[in-house]
Design a protein around this motif. Structure first.
Motif, short mmCIF file in Angstrom:
data_model
loop_
_atom_site.label_atom_id
_atom_site.label_comp_id
_atom_site.label_asym_id
_atom_site.label_seq_id
_atom_site.Cartn_x
_atom_site.Cartn_y
_atom_site.Cartn_z
N PRO A 179 0.80 -1.24 0.00
CA PRO A 179 0.00 0.00 0.00
C PRO A 179 0.83 1.28 0.00
CG PRO A 179 -0.93 -1.60 1.52
CD PRO A 179 0.38 -2.16 1.07
N ARG A 180 1.98 1.28 0.64
CA ARG A 180 2.80 2.49 0.67
C ARG A 180 3.28 2.86 -0.73
NH1 ARG A 180 7.18 1.26 5.25
NH2 ARG A 180 7.92 3.30 4.54
N VAL A 181 3.73 1.86 -1.48
CA VAL A 181 4.19 2.12 -2.84
C VAL A 181 3.02 2.50 -3.74
CG1 VAL A 181 5.48 1.17 -4.80
CG2 VAL A 181 6.07 0.48 -2.48
N ALA A 182 1.91 1.80 -3.60
CA ALA A 182 0.75 2.08 -4.45
C ALA A 182 0.26 3.50 -4.28
CB ALA A 182 -0.37 1.08 -4.13
N ARG A 183 0.17 3.98 -3.04
CA ARG A 183 -0.30 5.35 -2.82
C ARG A 183 0.69 6.37 -3.37
NH1 ARG A 183 -4.04 8.15 -0.29
NH2 ARG A 183 -5.13 6.25 0.30
N LEU A 184 1.98 6.10 -3.23
CA LEU A 184 2.99 7.02 -3.78
C LEU A 184 2.89 7.09 -5.30
CD1 LEU A 184 5.60 8.75 -3.54
CD2 LEU A 184 6.87 6.61 -3.71
N VAL A 185 2.83 5.94 -5.96
CA VAL A 185 2.75 5.92 -7.42
C VAL A 185 1.45 6.56 -7.90
CG1 VAL A 185 2.63 4.41 -9.44
CG2 VAL A 185 4.23 3.90 -7.59
N ARG A 186 0.36 6.29 -7.22
CA ARG A 186 -0.91 6.90 -7.62
C ARG A 186 -0.83 8.42 -7.57
NH1 ARG A 186 -5.04 9.10 -4.58
NH2 ARG A 186 -7.10 9.17 -5.60
N GLY A 187 -0.23 8.97 -6.51
CA GLY A 187 -0.11 10.43 -6.43
C GLY A 187 0.72 11.00 -7.56
N VAL A 188 1.79 10.31 -7.93
CA VAL A 188 2.63 10.77 -9.04
C VAL A 188 1.86 10.70 -10.35
CG1 VAL A 188 4.75 10.34 -10.35
CG2 VAL A 188 4.76 10.15 -7.86
N VAL A 189 1.11 9.60 -10.55
CA VAL A 189 0.36 9.43 -11.80
C VAL A 189 -0.74 10.48 -11.92
CG1 VAL A 189 -1.18 7.87 -13.05
CG2 VAL A 189 0.89 6.98 -11.97
N LEU A 190 -1.42 10.80 -10.83
CA LEU A 190 -2.48 11.80 -10.88
C LEU A 190 -1.94 13.17 -11.30
CD1 LEU A 190 -4.62 10.93 -7.71
CD2 LEU A 190 -5.17 10.49 -10.12
N SER A 191 -0.73 13.49 -10.88
CA SER A 191 -0.15 14.77 -11.28
C SER A 191 0.38 14.73 -12.71
CB SER A 191 0.98 15.16 -10.32
OG SER A 191 2.03 14.22 -10.36
N LEU A 192 0.85 13.56 -13.16
CA LEU A 192 1.41 13.46 -14.51
C LEU A 192 0.34 13.44 -15.58
CD1 LEU A 192 4.26 10.82 -13.96
CD2 LEU A 192 4.54 13.27 -14.35
N ARG A 193 -0.79 12.83 -15.31
CA ARG A 193 -1.78 12.69 -16.36
C ARG A 193 -2.45 14.01 -16.72
NH1 ARG A 193 -6.84 9.46 -13.47
NH2 ARG A 193 -7.75 11.26 -12.40
N GLU A 194 -2.24 15.04 -15.92
CA GLU A 194 -2.76 16.37 -16.23
C GLU A 194 -1.74 17.24 -16.95
OE1 GLU A 194 -5.85 16.87 -15.75
OE2 GLU A 194 -6.21 15.04 -14.56
N GLN A 195 -0.54 16.71 -17.19
CA GLN A 195 0.48 17.49 -17.87
C GLN A 195 0.14 17.66 -19.35
OE1 GLN A 195 3.11 18.96 -16.35
NE2 GLN A 195 2.21 18.20 -14.43
#
Length: 307
Positions: A179-195
């Motif tokens: 879960p720690r890795v999943a939440r970190l990656v999800r946060g990065v992906v949410l910011s990247l997909r709006e680029q």
């Protein structure tokens, strides 16, 4: 007298050939590169050096003056550290030095295996949660439920359902760390997909797997790598805790947690039984954390000192 030609023979008349210069530049360049890495990232160098020593100790354990770490001899119980027994012996007469050296294998195996498996699984879960909007709510609620339980308690609960072994310890700690890795990656992906470059790729009709492969995944590797180092250190501590309370690897297997667990009954009078494995565990965890801090500074442009 004509000068000698470098390929043999004499030089043509009127042509002077200079003697070859010493090849000093490559060595200067290599020395300057090492000095530059040391100046910019000393924590990586120090932590990596300690990890290398521990890894070599684990690999070369049979050649470092060790004996059978499981050999029992009641005639040499609780011997103090000496020239014959460097770290002393435990209550069963087993050589603590040999058990500590071989115990490095268990800790390093658990730490690196958990870091690898948890990172890969967490990366997949985070990418799916961040890119598939309808699945985000379902996945994150499951992740939140797992994160509400302390990782060590979740690992203990999982170990209670299985028998003690190194493989089951790796599996239990991996499940607790995903879960720690999943939440970190999800946060990065949410910011990247709006680029803008991601939106442009979507507008041009690029398929989602190609967008993830080209634009999303490369930008998640740096923070995930840093997180993997902290998971590695946390997994080593978790393995020691599980072994210390009897829920980890079998007692006969030499591990730092098992050694400390066996010496806790005599720690007031035979403190060295716990002291040496605790020192090695602390140094190894410190080295992994130093590497993690150095990678964070090196991979984060905002932390860079030189542009």
């Amino acid at each position: 007298m004509s000068a000698a030609h470098p390929l043999g023979g004499d030089a043509p008349p009127g042509l002077a050939v200079a003697p070859p210069l010493p090849d000093l530049y490559p060595r200067r360049q290599a020395y300057g590169r090492i000095r530059r890495v040391w100046r910019r990232h000393p924590t990586i160098v120090i932590g990596g050096a300690i990890l290398l020593v521990v890894a070599l100790m684990a690999v070369l354990a049979p050649y470092l003056g060790t004996v059978d770490p499981t050999a029992i001899s009641t005639s040499r119980r609780t011997r103090v550290p000496s020239g014959q027994y460097w770290f002393g012996t435990d209550m069963l007469g087993r050589d603590i030095y040999s058990r500590v050296v071989y115990g490095a294998r268990v800790s390093l195996l658990v730490g690196f295996a958990v870091a690898l498996f948890a990172s890969v699984a967490g990366l997949v879960v985070g990418l799916v949660s961040g890119m598939v909007r309808w699945a985000d709510g379902i996945i994150m609620r499951i992740v939140d439920g797992l994160m509400s339980i302390p990782p060590i308690l979740l690992a203990i609960a999982l170990m209670a359902l299985t028998r003690g072994s190194v493989g089951n310890v790796i599996l239990a700690i991996t499940v607790a760390e995903i879960p720690r890795v999943a939440r970190l990656v999800r946060g990065v992906v949410l910011s990247l997909r709006e680029q803008p470059y991601v939106e442009a790729a979507v507008t041009t009709g690029t398929r989602m797997p190609m967008i993830i492969w080209r634009h999303i995944l490369p930008n998640t590797l740096a923070p995930m790598t840093v997180q993997a180092t902290y998971i590695c250190a946390s997994a080593m501590i978790a393995e020691s805790i599980l072994s210390f309370i009897g829920a980890g690897v079998p007692p006969a297997t030499p591990s730092w947690g098992n050694i400390m667990a066996e010496g806790r009954a005599l720690w007031q009078v035979k403190f060295y039984i716990i002291l040496f494995p605790a020192i090695f565990l602390s140094l190894t965890v410190l080295a992994v954390n130093l590497v993690g801090d150095g990678l964070r500074d090196a991979l984060d442009p905002r932390m860079a000192k030189d542009v």
